[in-house]
Enzyme design. Structure first.
Site, short mmCIF file in Angstrom:
data_model
loop_
_atom_site.label_atom_id
_atom_site.label_comp_id
_atom_site.label_asym_id
_atom_site.label_seq_id
_atom_site.Cartn_x
_atom_site.Cartn_y
_atom_site.Cartn_z
N GLY A 20 57.70 60.04 20.80
CA GLY A 20 57.73 60.57 19.44
C GLY A 20 56.67 59.98 18.54
N GLU A 174 39.79 66.94 17.01
CA GLU A 174 40.92 67.14 17.92
C GLU A 174 40.58 68.08 19.07
OE1 GLU A 174 44.36 65.84 17.41
OE2 GLU A 174 43.28 64.43 16.12
N ARG A 214 44.20 66.99 10.87
CA ARG A 214 43.56 66.16 11.88
C ARG A 214 42.10 66.52 12.14
NH1 ARG A 214 48.30 65.52 16.49
NH2 ARG A 214 50.07 65.35 15.07
N HIS A 250 47.80 71.81 14.97
CA HIS A 250 46.52 72.30 15.45
C HIS A 250 46.46 73.82 15.27
CE1 HIS A 250 46.33 68.66 18.38
NE2 HIS A 250 45.57 68.43 17.33
N CYS A 371 48.05 73.92 25.09
CA CYS A 371 47.76 72.49 25.01
C CYS A 371 47.35 71.93 26.36
CB CYS A 371 48.99 71.73 24.52
SG CYS A 371 49.34 71.90 22.76
#
Length: 446
Positions: A20, A174, A214, A250, A371
């Protein structure tokens, strides 16, 4: 020029765990400190790779990173034997120890940004490893990511592997999770879309208030320069700061593109109309017509999109010119998403097939199909020039299933990270993996 898109999926490592650590990633935070199943996680990923390869899609893998990250632990003052380092870190800083064991490199969409040779000034495929400096548990990944990319794409005639951008907030990067490429065919000149969450040097620009942005515009522009991209075929767009604050950490959690199709949620971009207009104009310039598939909030609220990872899907070109959408099982189980997808397939549009996979181990840690993969467009010559040992075949699949069965635990508890024997298990597994993939010296296991 003819080219194919290879999907390089991350091979889940033996230390897959739920720490987490990713503030802003709702799924990751929701499962903190629960027991994980590394063996199941790896097998779920391998099954996905095998199934897509058997369907004729070009499929390869990126190997996991070495864990625990002793370099991180020793850099902050933990010394002595490896067992000493683990014991003290567990006692004094268990969160930092969890960072050193992070499973996040499995999500190779964050490993790098990739520009194919049809888009670049020098006609090579360009890679820039993402610095991922927003989170401690990811900030060191670029070291091994660069090393891995250099090993697989070593031929300098065809490939250019750049070091990551400076690890400072101004150039927060990222990777491909905030990058999409559009083209008529994979081998044609294309349009590259970079989506950012904030502008570092313009504090008046919109930015999220709850969760961090990010990706910066400055980082996106720097990568475009490094890769030698044309200004007329590059688009920069701001992500909607409100959806970042709803757990869309994202862009690939709220939009996905392929070919001339953009599949996106109406709240994806800060300026939806302006983004679509810029894409239409630039995509027209490469001989294609943008097909924008807009999903309204009335049909799929952002919360359902995040819970199901509808947009964290793979959009794959099939041989008949249509597209398949690769989604996690959760999309079938969410009523709003399932109903929408049924209507989408019946609409007669570009997306005419749904392929779903059980990726629950990854999903519980905050990552779906998109991802898990890094997209790399390669010509036949480039595909032949890259390292062949990572291309998914039936033989490699069987080899890796056997390897996982011998080295991976089927249950991992948070306290297991303090066990020095577990660290040895991980190192032993990766030492063998170097041989299986024919990548000697891939890891610094000293």
């Amino acid at each position: 020029m003819m080219a194919r898109e290879f999907n390089f999926d991350g091979l889940v490592g033996p230390s897959h765990n739920y720490a987490g650590l990713s503030f802003g990633n709702v799924a990751s935070f929701s499962n903190v400190k629960s027991a994980s199943n590394p063996r199941q996680a790896a097998l779920q990923g391998l099954d996905k790779m095998r199934a897509l390869a058997n369907r004729g899609f070009a499929q390869a893998l990126l190997p996991p990173q070495a864990r625990p990250n002793f370099r991180l632990l020793r850099a902050i003052g933990y010394s002595g034997t490896d067992a000493d380092v683990l014991a003290r870190a567990w006692r004094e800083a268990p969160v930092v120890l969890a960072c050193a064991y992070s499973a996040s490199p499995m999500w190779t969409a964050n490993a790098a940004t990739v520009s194919p040779s049809a888009d670049t000034l020098d006609g090579r495929v360009h890679f820039t490893a993402a610095n991922l400096n927003n989170k401690l548990h990811r900030a060191d990944e670029h070291v091994q990511s660069t090393r891995t990319l250099q090993a697989i794409f070593a031929n300098a005639e065809h490939f250019a592997v750049h070091q990551s951008l400076p690890s400072t907030p101004a150039f927060g990067d990222e990777g491909a999770a905030n990058h999409t490429r559009f083209s008529r065919h994979h081998g044609d000149a294309g349009v590259e879309l970079f989506v950012y969450g904030k502008v570092e040097f313009d504090p008046s620009a919109p930015h999220p208030k709850k969760y961090p942005a990010r990706q910066t515009r400055e980082a996106s522009e720097a990568i475009a320069r490094l890769h030698g991209l044309s200004d007329t075929r590059t688009v920069f767009a701001a992500q909607n700061p409100d959806v970042i604050d709803q757990g869309v950490f994202h862009n690939d959690v709220i939009a996905v593109g392929n070919g001339n199709v953009l599949f996106y949620h109406e709240q994806a971009f800060a300026d939806e109309a302006g983004t679509l207009d810029a894409l239409r104009r630039t995509i027209d310039g490469v001989g294609a017509t943008l097909q924008a598939v807009r999903v309204d909030s009335a049909h799929v609220p952002v919360a359902d999109a995040v819970a199901s990872y509808l947009f964290n899907s793979q959009l794959l070109s099939k041989s008949d010119g249509r597209m398949a959408l690769v989604v996690p099982h959760e999309c079938r189980e969410n009523p709003a998403v399932a109903q929408y997808l049924s209507q989408l397939l019946a609409s007669g549009g570009a997306i005419d097939e749904l392929i779903d996979f059980d990726l629950r181990q990854s999903m519980r840690n905050g990552g779906g199909p998109a991802c898990l993969r890094l997209r790399v467009v390669l010509t036949d010559a480039q595909a032949a020039a890259m390292h062949q040992g990572v291309i998914m075949t039936e033989t490699l699949y069987a080899t890796l299933v056997d390897w996982v069965g011998r080295h991976y635990r089927d249950r991992l508890e948070p306290q297991d990270l303090a066990d020095p024997l577990f660290a040895i298990e991980c190192n032993t597994a990766l030492a063998e993996l170097e041989r299986l993939l024919d990548l000697p010296g891939l890891y610094d296991l000293s």
